[in-house]
Design a protein around this motif. Structure first.
Motif, PDB file in Angstrom:
ATOM      1  N   LEU A  69      37.976  31.649  42.664  1.00 44.22           N
ATOM      2  CA  LEU A  69      38.043  31.790  44.121  1.00 44.22           C
ATOM      3  C   LEU A  69      39.478  31.564  44.613  1.00 44.22           C
ATOM      4  CD1 LEU A  69      34.762  29.935  45.151  1.00 44.22           C
ATOM      5  CD2 LEU A  69      35.198  32.395  45.279  1.00 44.22           C
ATOM      6  N   ILE A  70      40.152  30.577  44.022  1.00 42.48           N
ATOM      7  CA  ILE A  70      41.557  30.321  44.377  1.00 42.48           C
ATOM      8  C   ILE A  70      42.411  31.523  43.999  1.00 42.48           C
ATOM      9  CG2 ILE A  70      43.587  28.904  43.824  1.00 42.48           C
ATOM     10  CD1 ILE A  70      41.581  26.552  43.404  1.00 42.48           C
ATOM     11  N   LEU A  71      42.183  32.053  42.794  1.00 41.88           N
ATOM     12  CA  LEU A  71      42.934  33.225  42.332  1.00 41.88           C
ATOM     13  C   LEU A  71      42.663  34.427  43.242  1.00 41.88           C
ATOM     14  CD1 LEU A  71      44.717  34.625  40.213  1.00 41.88           C
ATOM     15  CD2 LEU A  71      42.663  35.068  38.859  1.00 41.88           C
ATOM     16  N   ALA A  72      41.398  34.615  43.640  1.00 40.38           N
ATOM     17  CA  ALA A  72      41.040  35.719  44.535  1.00 40.38           C
ATOM     18  C   ALA A  72      41.757  35.579  45.869  1.00 40.38           C
ATOM     19  CB  ALA A  72      39.522  35.747  44.749  1.00 40.38           C
ATOM     20  N   GLY A  73      41.848  34.349  46.373  1.00 39.21           N
ATOM     21  CA  GLY A  73      42.548  34.103  47.628  1.00 39.21           C
ATOM     22  C   GLY A  73      44.028  34.449  47.542  1.00 39.21           C
ATOM     23  N   ILE A  74      44.647  34.104  46.416  1.00 35.56           N
ATOM     24  CA  ILE A  74      46.067  34.422  46.211  1.00 35.56           C
ATOM     25  C   ILE A  74      46.270  35.936  46.152  1.00 35.56           C
ATOM     26  CG2 ILE A  74      47.987  34.247  44.559  1.00 35.56           C
ATOM     27  CD1 ILE A  74      46.827  31.465  43.798  1.00 35.56           C
ATOM     28  N   LEU A  75      45.363  36.625  45.459  1.00 36.29           N
ATOM     29  CA  LEU A  75      45.488  38.086  45.335  1.00 36.29           C
ATOM     30  C   LEU A  75      45.262  38.785  46.670  1.00 36.29           C
ATOM     31  CD1 LEU A  75      43.621  38.668  41.932  1.00 36.29           C
ATOM     32  CD2 LEU A  75      46.087  38.787  42.341  1.00 36.29           C
ATOM     33  N   LEU A  76      44.252  38.321  47.430  1.00 36.24           N
ATOM     34  CA  LEU A  76      43.926  38.953  48.714  1.00 36.24           C
ATOM     35  C   LEU A  76      44.996  38.713  49.772  1.00 36.24           C
ATOM     36  CD1 LEU A  76      40.116  38.111  48.975  1.00 36.24           C
ATOM     37  CD2 LEU A  76      41.105  40.384  48.712  1.00 36.24           C
ATOM     38  N   GLY A  77      45.652  37.552  49.692  1.00 39.76           N
ATOM     39  CA  GLY A  77      46.658  37.204  50.700  1.00 39.76           C
ATOM     40  C   GLY A  77      48.081  37.529  50.298  1.00 39.76           C
ATOM     41  N   PRO A  78      48.764  36.580  49.661  1.00 38.49           N
ATOM     42  CA  PRO A  78      50.199  36.737  49.369  1.00 38.49           C
ATOM     43  C   PRO A  78      50.555  37.915  48.459  1.00 38.49           C
ATOM     44  CG  PRO A  78      49.483  34.474  49.043  1.00 38.49           C
ATOM     45  CD  PRO A  78      48.254  35.283  49.222  1.00 38.49           C
ATOM     46  N   VAL A  79      49.657  38.294  47.529  1.00 41.69           N
ATOM     47  CA  VAL A  79      50.012  39.321  46.541  1.00 41.69           C
ATOM     48  C   VAL A  79      49.815  40.733  47.093  1.00 41.69           C
ATOM     49  CG1 VAL A  79      49.562  40.241  44.233  1.00 41.69           C
ATOM     50  CG2 VAL A  79      49.530  37.771  44.622  1.00 41.69           C
ATOM     51  N   PHE A  80      48.567  41.083  47.468  1.00 35.72           N
ATOM     52  CA  PHE A  80      48.265  42.456  47.907  1.00 35.72           C
ATOM     53  C   PHE A  80      48.212  42.616  49.431  1.00 35.72           C
ATOM     54  CE2 PHE A  80      46.227  42.305  43.606  1.00 35.72           C
ATOM     55  CZ  PHE A  80      47.113  43.196  42.991  1.00 35.72           C
ATOM     56  N   HIS A  81      48.261  41.504  50.171  1.00 37.34           N
ATOM     57  CA  HIS A  81      48.277  41.521  51.644  1.00 37.34           C
ATOM     58  C   HIS A  81      47.069  42.262  52.237  1.00 37.34           C
ATOM     59  CE1 HIS A  81      52.311  39.894  51.430  1.00 37.34           C
ATOM     60  NE2 HIS A  81      52.650  40.862  50.596  1.00 37.34           N
ATOM     61  N   ILE A  82      45.914  42.133  51.586  1.00 33.35           N
ATOM     62  CA  ILE A  82      44.683  42.735  52.113  1.00 33.35           C
ATOM     63  C   ILE A  82      44.202  41.931  53.323  1.00 33.35           C
ATOM     64  CG2 ILE A  82      42.259  43.261  51.574  1.00 33.35           C
ATOM     65  CD1 ILE A  82      43.180  43.629  48.625  1.00 33.35           C
ATOM     66  N   VAL A  83      44.349  40.617  53.240  1.00 36.12           N
ATOM     67  CA  VAL A  83      43.975  39.728  54.342  1.00 36.12           C
ATOM     68  C   VAL A  83      45.238  39.170  54.969  1.00 36.12           C
ATOM     69  CG1 VAL A  83      42.780  37.591  54.959  1.00 36.12           C
ATOM     70  CG2 VAL A  83      41.799  39.114  53.235  1.00 36.12           C
ATOM     71  N   ASP A  84      45.300  39.229  56.297  1.00 37.61           N
ATOM     72  CA  ASP A  84      46.449  38.680  57.019  1.00 37.61           C
ATOM     73  C   ASP A  84      46.355  37.160  57.016  1.00 37.61           C
ATOM     74  OD1 ASP A  84      48.597  38.176  58.621  1.00 37.61           O
ATOM     75  OD2 ASP A  84      47.635  38.781  60.484  1.00 37.61           O
ATOM     76  N   GLN A  85      47.325  36.510  56.387  1.00 38.66           N
ATOM     77  CA  GLN A  85      47.278  35.061  56.235  1.00 38.66           C
ATOM     78  C   GLN A  85      47.335  34.323  57.573  1.00 38.66           C
ATOM     79  OE1 GLN A  85      50.326  35.642  52.861  1.00 38.66           O
ATOM     80  NE2 GLN A  85      49.766  33.509  52.688  1.00 38.66           N
ATOM     81  N   SER A  86      48.122  34.839  58.512  1.00 38.38           N
ATOM     82  CA  SER A  86      48.243  34.167  59.806  1.00 38.38           C
ATOM     83  C   SER A  86      46.917  34.173  60.572  1.00 38.38           C
ATOM     84  CB  SER A  86      49.338  34.827  60.646  1.00 38.38           C
ATOM     85  OG  SER A  86      49.039  36.204  60.863  1.00 38.38           O
ATOM     86  N   THR A  87      46.160  35.272  60.438  1.00 37.49           N
ATOM     87  CA  THR A  87      44.845  35.354  61.090  1.00 37.49           C
ATOM     88  C   THR A  87      43.867  34.381  60.440  1.00 37.49           C
ATOM     89  OG1 THR A  87      45.231  37.701  61.554  1.00 37.49           O
ATOM     90  CG2 THR A  87      42.963  36.910  61.740  1.00 37.49           C
ATOM     91  N   ALA A  88      43.863  34.350  59.109  1.00 42.26           N
ATOM     92  CA  ALA A  88      42.968  33.446  58.382  1.00 42.26           C
ATOM     93  C   ALA A  88      43.315  31.988  58.656  1.00 42.26           C
ATOM     94  CB  ALA A  88      43.047  33.738  56.889  1.00 42.26           C
ATOM     95  N   ALA A  89      44.611  31.696  58.788  1.00 42.85           N
ATOM     96  CA  ALA A  89      45.066  30.316  59.001  1.00 42.85           C
ATOM     97  C   ALA A  89      44.541  29.740  60.314  1.00 42.85           C
ATOM     98  CB  ALA A  89      46.583  30.264  58.973  1.00 42.85           C
TER      99      ALA A  89
END
Length: 204
Positions: free
Chosen positions: A14-34
């Motif tokens: 789950l941690i790895l998936a979060g890293i891939l979805l956010g910082p790596v592939f930018h599928i999820v906007d980190q600022s919105t999730a934060a």
């Protein structure tokens, strides 16, 4: 299924998936999730700590408290010293800045530790002690997060700092009083009602 085969906790994936979805592939906007992170974190901790608390033997934990605190302080100190040296050496941070950030990062977060331990084959008492240690660890490093916040805003007001620090023991005392009151209510009013745990979850 993968955990049953490999015994590797799914939290790591789950941690790895979060890293891939956010910082790596930018599928999820980190600022919105934060923006939703504090609410999600609070709900997650409530569920995790309630689940752990239902199986806790508070008397065993109380007897082991001196050992837990000694272990916690020792681990935080060793980790903080090592990280301070790394930050100062490799990131060229001033010693004070490196130390404050290192102390903030030296804790074992309750939510991660709890999930990892729950999936591993541990003796029950050892599990409880490790979980309680992670809780004590979290409480212990909160003052350093407060100092880091003041350092970022460059406004170290002695009165504000004192109030912020006193909030921690005040919260612990208030939580203990409320917990005792809820135990009384459960014991005398709700009895053995099958939905006791739902009422507790709602109150939390």
């Amino acid at each position: 299924v993968f955990f049953n085969k490999t015994k590797i906790p799914e939290a790591l994936f789950l941690i790895l998936a979060g890293i891939l979805l956010g910082p790596v592939f930018h599928i999820v906007d980190q600022s919105t999730a934060a923006a939703f992170a504090p609410i999600i974190m609070s709900l997650m901790l409530i569920v995790i700590m309630l689940d752990n608390g239902l199986s806790f033997d508070i008397f065993k934990v109380a007897r082991a408290l001196p050992t837990i605190m000694l272990f916690t302080v020792g681990m935080v100190a060793l980790t903080a010293v090592a990280l301070t040296v790394v930050f100062h050496t490799f990131l060229s941070l001033p010693w004070v800045s490196a130390a404050i950030i290192a102390l903030c990062m030296s804790g074992t977060t309750t939510d991660v530790i709890t999930v990892l331990i729950s999936k591993m084959k541990f003796e029950k008492n050892a599990k409880q002690l490790l979980i309680f240690e992670s809780v004590a660890n979290d409480i212990q490093i909160i003052p350093f997060f407060i100092l880091l916040h003041f350092a970022e805003t460059a406004s170290l007001n002695p009165f504000t700092t004192l109030v912020s620090m006193l909030a921690i023991p005040f919260a612990i005392i208030l939580g203990a009083i409320f917990a005792l009151a809820w135990i009384y209510i459960i014991g005398n009013m709700l009895g053995k009602h099958p939905l006791n745990y739902v009422a507790t979850l709602g109150i939390l």
